[in-house]
Design a protein around this motif. Structure first.
Motif, PDB file in Angstrom:
ATOM      1  N   HIS A  22       0.864  -1.181   0.000  1.00 49.21           N
ATOM      2  CA  HIS A  22       0.000   0.000   0.000  1.00 49.21           C
ATOM      3  C   HIS A  22       0.902   1.233   0.000  1.00 49.21           C
ATOM      4  CE1 HIS A  22      -2.832   3.006   1.336  1.00 49.21           C
ATOM      5  NE2 HIS A  22      -3.821   2.148   1.122  1.00 49.21           N
ATOM      6  N   PRO A  23       0.691   2.179  -0.909  1.00 46.75           N
ATOM      7  CA  PRO A  23       1.605   3.322  -1.012  1.00 46.75           C
ATOM      8  C   PRO A  23       1.629   4.240   0.216  1.00 46.75           C
ATOM      9  CG  PRO A  23      -0.156   3.473  -2.648  1.00 46.75           C
ATOM     10  CD  PRO A  23      -0.332   2.187  -1.931  1.00 46.75           C
ATOM     11  N   ALA A  24       0.595   4.220   1.039  1.00 48.66           N
ATOM     12  CA  ALA A  24       0.572   5.086   2.225  1.00 48.66           C
ATOM     13  C   ALA A  24       0.972   4.357   3.496  1.00 48.66           C
ATOM     14  CB  ALA A  24      -0.814   5.713   2.396  1.00 48.66           C
ATOM     15  N   THR A  25       0.571   3.087   3.620  1.00 48.33           N
ATOM     16  CA  THR A  25       0.836   2.355   4.863  1.00 48.33           C
ATOM     17  C   THR A  25       1.991   1.363   4.739  1.00 48.33           C
ATOM     18  OG1 THR A  25      -0.677   0.540   4.344  1.00 48.33           O
ATOM     19  CG2 THR A  25      -1.608   2.488   5.471  1.00 48.33           C
ATOM     20  N   LEU A  26       2.343   1.014   3.529  1.00 51.04           N
ATOM     21  CA  LEU A  26       3.364   0.018   3.205  1.00 51.04           C
ATOM     22  C   LEU A  26       3.005  -1.392   3.667  1.00 51.04           C
ATOM     23  CD1 LEU A  26       6.683   2.028   3.628  1.00 51.04           C
ATOM     24  CD2 LEU A  26       5.278   1.661   1.590  1.00 51.04           C
ATOM     25  N   LYS A  27       1.710  -1.632   3.907  1.00 56.59           N
ATOM     26  CA  LYS A  27       1.261  -2.992   4.205  1.00 56.59           C
ATOM     27  C   LYS A  27       1.238  -3.780   2.893  1.00 56.59           C
ATOM     28  CE  LYS A  27      -1.670  -1.896   8.168  1.00 56.59           C
ATOM     29  NZ  LYS A  27      -3.048  -1.899   8.678  1.00 56.59           N
ATOM     30  N   PRO A  28       1.667  -5.056   2.902  1.00 56.59           N
ATOM     31  CA  PRO A  28       1.626  -5.873   1.693  1.00 56.59           C
ATOM     32  C   PRO A  28       0.203  -5.951   1.130  1.00 56.59           C
ATOM     33  CG  PRO A  28       2.869  -6.974   3.419  1.00 56.59           C
ATOM     34  CD  PRO A  28       2.211  -5.779   4.056  1.00 56.59           C
ATOM     35  N   LEU A  29       0.097  -5.940  -0.201  1.00 54.16           N
ATOM     36  CA  LEU A  29      -1.203  -5.981  -0.875  1.00 54.16           C
ATOM     37  C   LEU A  29      -1.494  -7.374  -1.420  1.00 54.16           C
ATOM     38  CD1 LEU A  29      -1.053  -2.595  -2.814  1.00 54.16           C
ATOM     39  CD2 LEU A  29      -2.403  -3.132  -0.768  1.00 54.16           C
ATOM     40  N   PHE A  30      -2.778  -7.739  -1.349  1.00 57.95           N
ATOM     41  CA  PHE A  30      -3.258  -9.028  -1.823  1.00 57.95           C
ATOM     42  C   PHE A  30      -4.502  -8.809  -2.674  1.00 57.95           C
ATOM     43  CE2 PHE A  30      -0.919  -9.596   2.025  1.00 57.95           C
ATOM     44  CZ  PHE A  30      -0.119 -10.697   1.759  1.00 57.95           C
ATOM     45  N   ASP A  31      -4.751  -9.735  -3.603  1.00 61.40           N
ATOM     46  CA  ASP A  31      -5.958  -9.674  -4.425  1.00 61.40           C
ATOM     47  C   ASP A  31      -7.118 -10.188  -3.577  1.00 61.40           C
ATOM     48  OD1 ASP A  31      -7.786  -9.459  -6.446  1.00 61.40           O
ATOM     49  OD2 ASP A  31      -7.031 -11.183  -7.575  1.00 61.40           O
ATOM     50  N   ASN A  32      -7.503  -9.374  -2.604  1.00 60.73           N
ATOM     51  CA  ASN A  32      -8.541  -9.725  -1.643  1.00 60.73           C
ATOM     52  C   ASN A  32      -9.610  -8.634  -1.692  1.00 60.73           C
ATOM     53  OD1 ASN A  32     -10.132 -10.245   0.598  1.00 60.73           O
ATOM     54  ND2 ASN A  32      -8.418 -10.793   1.905  1.00 60.73           N
ATOM     55  N   GLY A  41      -3.462 -15.436   0.372  1.00 49.58           N
ATOM     56  CA  GLY A  41      -2.655 -16.311  -0.469  1.00 49.58           C
ATOM     57  C   GLY A  41      -2.500 -15.841  -1.896  1.00 49.58           C
ATOM     58  N   LYS A  42      -3.001 -14.636  -2.216  1.00 44.62           N
ATOM     59  CA  LYS A  42      -2.888 -14.095  -3.563  1.00 44.62           C
ATOM     60  C   LYS A  42      -2.157 -12.747  -3.523  1.00 44.62           C
ATOM     61  CE  LYS A  42      -7.280 -16.041  -5.089  1.00 44.62           C
ATOM     62  NZ  LYS A  42      -8.625 -15.682  -5.606  1.00 44.62           N
ATOM     63  N   PRO A  43      -0.839 -12.765  -3.323  1.00 46.58           N
ATOM     64  CA  PRO A  43      -0.093 -11.514  -3.251  1.00 46.58           C
ATOM     65  C   PRO A  43      -0.093 -10.773  -4.589  1.00 46.58           C
ATOM     66  CG  PRO A  43       1.418 -13.361  -3.386  1.00 46.58           C
ATOM     67  CD  PRO A  43       0.025 -13.937  -3.229  1.00 46.58           C
ATOM     68  N   CYS A  44      -0.137  -9.470  -4.526  1.00 46.34           N
ATOM     69  CA  CYS A  44      -0.072  -8.632  -5.728  1.00 46.34           C
ATOM     70  C   CYS A  44       1.404  -8.425  -6.062  1.00 46.34           C
ATOM     71  CB  CYS A  44      -0.767  -7.291  -5.489  1.00 46.34           C
ATOM     72  SG  CYS A  44      -2.533  -7.465  -5.171  1.00 46.34           S
ATOM     73  N   LEU A  45       1.836  -9.016  -7.172  1.00 46.75           N
ATOM     74  CA  LEU A  45       3.249  -9.048  -7.522  1.00 46.75           C
ATOM     75  C   LEU A  45       3.518  -8.391  -8.865  1.00 46.75           C
ATOM     76  CD1 LEU A  45       3.856 -12.825  -6.677  1.00 46.75           C
ATOM     77  CD2 LEU A  45       4.273 -10.864  -5.183  1.00 46.75           C
ATOM     78  N   VAL A  46       4.683  -7.775  -8.957  1.00 45.73           N
ATOM     79  CA  VAL A  46       5.216  -7.291 -10.230  1.00 45.73           C
ATOM     80  C   VAL A  46       6.474  -8.111 -10.474  1.00 45.73           C
ATOM     81  CG1 VAL A  46       6.102  -5.320 -11.523  1.00 45.73           C
ATOM     82  CG2 VAL A  46       4.403  -4.953  -9.743  1.00 45.73           C
ATOM     83  N   VAL A  47       6.574  -8.724 -11.639  1.00 47.76           N
ATOM     84  CA  VAL A  47       7.777  -9.471 -11.991  1.00 47.76           C
ATOM     85  C   VAL A  47       8.735  -8.457 -12.620  1.00 47.76           C
ATOM     86  CG1 VAL A  47       8.729 -11.454 -13.215  1.00 47.76           C
ATOM     87  CG2 VAL A  47       6.342 -11.495 -12.428  1.00 47.76           C
ATOM     88  N   VAL A  48       9.900  -8.292 -11.961  1.00 48.01           N
ATOM     89  CA  VAL A  48      10.791  -7.186 -12.278  1.00 48.01           C
ATOM     90  C   VAL A  48      12.207  -7.674 -12.584  1.00 48.01           C
ATOM     91  CG1 VAL A  48      11.722  -5.002 -11.391  1.00 48.01           C
ATOM     92  CG2 VAL A  48       9.502  -5.807 -10.605  1.00 48.01           C
ATOM     93  N   LEU A  49      12.791  -7.110 -13.629  1.00 46.15           N
ATOM     94  CA  LEU A  49      14.200  -7.340 -13.913  1.00 46.15           C
ATOM     95  C   LEU A  49      15.038  -6.584 -12.895  1.00 46.15           C
ATOM     96  CD1 LEU A  49      14.215  -6.788 -17.786  1.00 46.15           C
ATOM     97  CD2 LEU A  49      14.456  -8.970 -16.590  1.00 46.15           C
ATOM     98  N   GLY A  50      16.204  -7.132 -12.571  1.00 43.69           N
ATOM     99  CA  GLY A  50      17.105  -6.468 -11.652  1.00 43.69           C
ATOM    100  C   GLY A  50      17.942  -5.405 -12.340  1.00 43.69           C
ATOM    101  N   ALA A  51      18.438  -4.472 -11.566  1.00 40.52           N
ATOM    102  CA  ALA A  51      19.228  -3.359 -12.101  1.00 40.52           C
ATOM    103  C   ALA A  51      20.500  -3.837 -12.795  1.00 40.52           C
ATOM    104  CB  ALA A  51      19.580  -2.391 -10.973  1.00 40.52           C
ATOM    105  N   GLU A  52      21.006  -5.017 -12.431  1.00 36.61           N
ATOM    106  CA  GLU A  52      22.227  -5.534 -13.044  1.00 36.61           C
ATOM    107  C   GLU A  52      21.992  -6.261 -14.364  1.00 36.61           C
ATOM    108  OE1 GLU A  52      25.512  -6.741 -10.047  1.00 36.61           O
ATOM    109  OE2 GLU A  52      23.620  -7.557  -9.282  1.00 36.61           O
ATOM    110  N   ALA A  53      20.744  -6.438 -14.751  1.00 35.74           N
ATOM    111  CA  ALA A  53      20.436  -7.168 -15.981  1.00 35.74           C
ATOM    112  C   ALA A  53      21.025  -6.428 -17.189  1.00 35.74           C
ATOM    113  CB  ALA A  53      18.928  -7.316 -16.152  1.00 35.74           C
ATOM    114  N   PRO A  54      21.675  -7.152 -18.097  1.00 38.33           N
ATOM    115  CA  PRO A  54      22.226  -6.510 -19.290  1.00 38.33           C
ATOM    116  C   PRO A  54      21.186  -5.708 -20.075  1.00 38.33           C
ATOM    117  CG  PRO A  54      23.111  -8.714 -19.083  1.00 38.33           C
ATOM    118  CD  PRO A  54      22.038  -8.568 -18.028  1.00 38.33           C
ATOM    119  N   SER A  55      19.963  -6.221 -20.171  1.00 36.61           N
ATOM    120  CA  SER A  55      18.925  -5.491 -20.911  1.00 36.61           C
ATOM    121  C   SER A  55      18.562  -4.177 -20.215  1.00 36.61           C
ATOM    122  CB  SER A  55      17.680  -6.359 -21.098  1.00 36.61           C
ATOM    123  OG  SER A  55      17.111  -6.683 -19.843  1.00 36.61           O
TER     124      SER A  55
END
Length: 153
Positions: A22-32, A41-55
């Motif tokens: 949550h952008p204001a409370t920083l509590k983890p978000l779920f598709d609830n 059991g349904k976490p809201c996730l972004v699949v992210v490349l790391g800063a070290e990735a060549p791309s």
């Protein structure tokens, strides 16, 4: 000892799941639908490349080159929170590989929705708050998110 286990460059290119908060409370978000901060059991996730990735590094060099070659008339506004946020969004969008349990309306969010997600809230310089773009940037920059469990010893 096999030092391949420390290949954070290759791991960063595979991506990792960033659990949105949550952008204001920083509590983890779920598709609830009842309460998005209650774990179902349904976490809201972004699949992210790391800063070290060549791309990621190649995209960063391309953005820097384009900025250097551009005739920038907005030089006076470059250090505003708005400008910093826009540059962060520009840098984070190419790092998004996809989403899990994140919807745009009723449709599942896709890689093409990254800019939409990062524009839902902005940097505001308030302690204890982080926009989605800030959360993803911090996650992407942390090597431990791509190397797995890392001891703090």
């Amino acid at each position: 000892m096999d030092f391949n286990q420390f290949d954070s460059v290759s791991a960063a290119e595979k991506g990792a799941d960033c659990h949105l908060r949550h952008p204001a409370t920083l509590k983890p978000l779920f598709d609830n639908p009842d309460d998005p901060t209650v774990d179902n059991g349904k976490p809201c996730l972004v699949v992210v490349l790391g800063a070290e990735a060549p791309s990621v590094r190649a995209a960063s060099r391309a953005r820097q080159k384009a900025r250097a070659e551009a005739d920038d008339e907005k030089a006076d506004d470059e250090n505003t929170l708005e400008a910093v946020h826009e540059r962060m969004v520009e840098a984070m969008v190419p790092r998004v590989l996809g989403f899990k349990n994140v919807r745009k309306g009723k449709a599942p969010a896709t890689k093409a929705d990254a800019a939409w997600l990062f524009s839902l809230n902005r940097m505001n310089a308030q302690e204890g708050e982080m926009s989605f773009a800030e959360q993803v940037a911090a996650f992407s920059a942390k090597r431990g998110n791509y190397l797995g469990n890392v001891s703090a010893d």
